[in-house]
Design an enzyme around this catalytic site. Structure first.
Site, PDB file in Angstrom:
ATOM      1  N   LYS A  12       6.596  -3.365   7.535  1.00  0.00           N
ATOM      2  CA  LYS A  12       7.771  -3.187   8.120  1.00  0.00           C
ATOM      3  C   LYS A  12       8.237  -4.738   7.966  1.00  0.00           C
ATOM      4  O   LYS A  12       8.022  -5.694   8.370  1.00  0.00           O
ATOM      5  CB  LYS A  12       7.533  -2.963   9.659  1.00  0.00           C
ATOM      6  N   THR A  57       4.005   2.090   9.047  1.00  0.00           N
ATOM      7  CA  THR A  57       4.850   0.535   9.234  1.00  0.00           C
ATOM      8  C   THR A  57       5.436   0.768  10.809  1.00  0.00           C
ATOM      9  O   THR A  57       5.615  -0.376  11.176  1.00  0.00           O
ATOM     10  CB  THR A  57       6.029   0.485   8.079  1.00  0.00           C
ATOM     11  N   HIS A 250      28.032 -28.795  -5.144  1.00  0.00           N
ATOM     12  CA  HIS A 250      29.180 -29.843  -5.355  1.00  0.00           C
ATOM     13  C   HIS A 250      30.311 -30.055  -4.819  1.00  0.00           C
ATOM     14  O   HIS A 250      30.830 -29.054  -4.477  1.00  0.00           O
ATOM     15  CB  HIS A 250      29.405 -28.932  -7.134  1.00  0.00           C
TER      16      HIS A 250
END
Ligand SMILES: O=c1[nH]c(=O)c2[nH]c(=O)[nH]c2[nH]1
Length: 295
Positions: A12, A57, A250
């Site tokens: 899960k 799950t 940057h």
């Protein structure tokens, strides 16, 4: 053509868990995203759809909530170890568990006025920084722990240069001896043993990462990366490997000449993409094998 089942895992992902500890009127908050992934005797489910070896799950998600209640949540690494060990130790078909946790930090909303009492149950999200961990546990009893953080955003307004690089037919970048250096640090560090003081270790690693970023006169982000990793390993014997990913955020000096203005390092355009991505690992010479620690 004959085919075989390759490596597999299931679980899960991103179970959101908020745990409130009510200490009288003073409340404490843990805010986590927990991902579990199990592997083991999973040939049958893939080849024939026989689910007899599968811990659903949904059950994995429920276990996260149940353990949060029954054992509490303090350091995410300890919680992840408890979950991983539970799955492997309680189910014969589960031979390996991987638990990954992200922790979002909250701080108390400051008092209404100087001298007013600390807020007891009101919180504000503390920036974008996220604490992370990745734990593996297998049926042989071996556990590995990788701690980490992401989105620790830092910037030096000077003390950064970049020159002496390759120039070819496509190079337009001007060398610089003074630039803004900014990044959102993604750092992960591998513990020698699963028995660590994770709270103290995290605090000190974070402090060292920041100190190395601020304290390094940088000739490249690569050099800064190495200095950050080295600083962690030099002071923290419980850690044997640091992996860093540093996006180069940057900052371009804006040309103000068309407006009759100079720009002596004051006005920048902060670009968000594309960005350079500098990644690397720094290890102690005697670092034990990583096994599946980073998988
Ligand atoms: O620190 C840097 N490393 C690079 O490899 C690189 N490349 C680039 O364009 N700028 C920078 N800066």
């Amino acid at each position: 053509m004959a085919v075989v089942l390759g490596p597999n895992r299931y679980g899960k992902a991103e179970t959101r868990l908020v745990r409130v500890v009510r200490d009288g009127g003073v409340h404490h908050l843990k805010d986590l995203s927990v991902s579990t992934a199990l592997s083991g005797d999973m040939e049958a489910v893939h080849l024939t759809g026989d689910n007899a070896a599968v811990l659903p799950t949904d059950t994995q998600k429920n276990t996260v909530y149940a353990l949060a209640r029954s054992r509490g949540v303090d350091q995410i690494e300890d919680f992840a170890l408890a979950l991983a060990r539970h799955f492997v130790d309680s189910q014969p078909t589960i031979r390996h568990a991987r638990v990954e946790i992200e922790e979002y930090s909250w701080e108390r909303i400051p008092p209404a006025a100087p001298g007013a009492g600390e807020r007891r149950h009101s919180f504000v999200r503390a920036g974008t920084e996220v604490r992370t961990c990745l734990v593996h546990h297998d049926e042989s009893g071996r556990s590995t722990v990788v701690s980490g953080l992401r989105d620790l955003t830092v910037l030096n307004t000077t003390g950064s240069e970049f020159h002496g690089f390759i120039r070819d037919a496509y190079t337009t970048l001007e060398p610089t001896t003074d630039r803004v250096l900014a990044t959102a640090v993604r750092a992960r560090w591998r513990h020698v043993s699963p028995d660590s003081d994770f709270a103290g270790s995290y605090r000190e690693v974070r402090r060292r990462l920041l100190e190395a970023f601020a304290g390094t006169h940088s000739l490249s982000l690569q050099q800064t990366l190495y200095a950050m990793g080295r600083s962690v390993l030099a002071g923290r014997p419980e850690i044997c490997e640091v992996r860093l990913a540093l996006p180069n955020r940057h900052h371009f000096l804006v040309d103000l000449e068309p407006f009759g203005l100079d720009n002596p390092g004051e006005v920048y355009f902060a670009a968000d993409r594309p960005y350079g991505l500098i990644e690397g690992a720094v290890l102690t010479e005697d670092a034990p094998g990583a096994g599946s620690a980073w998988d």
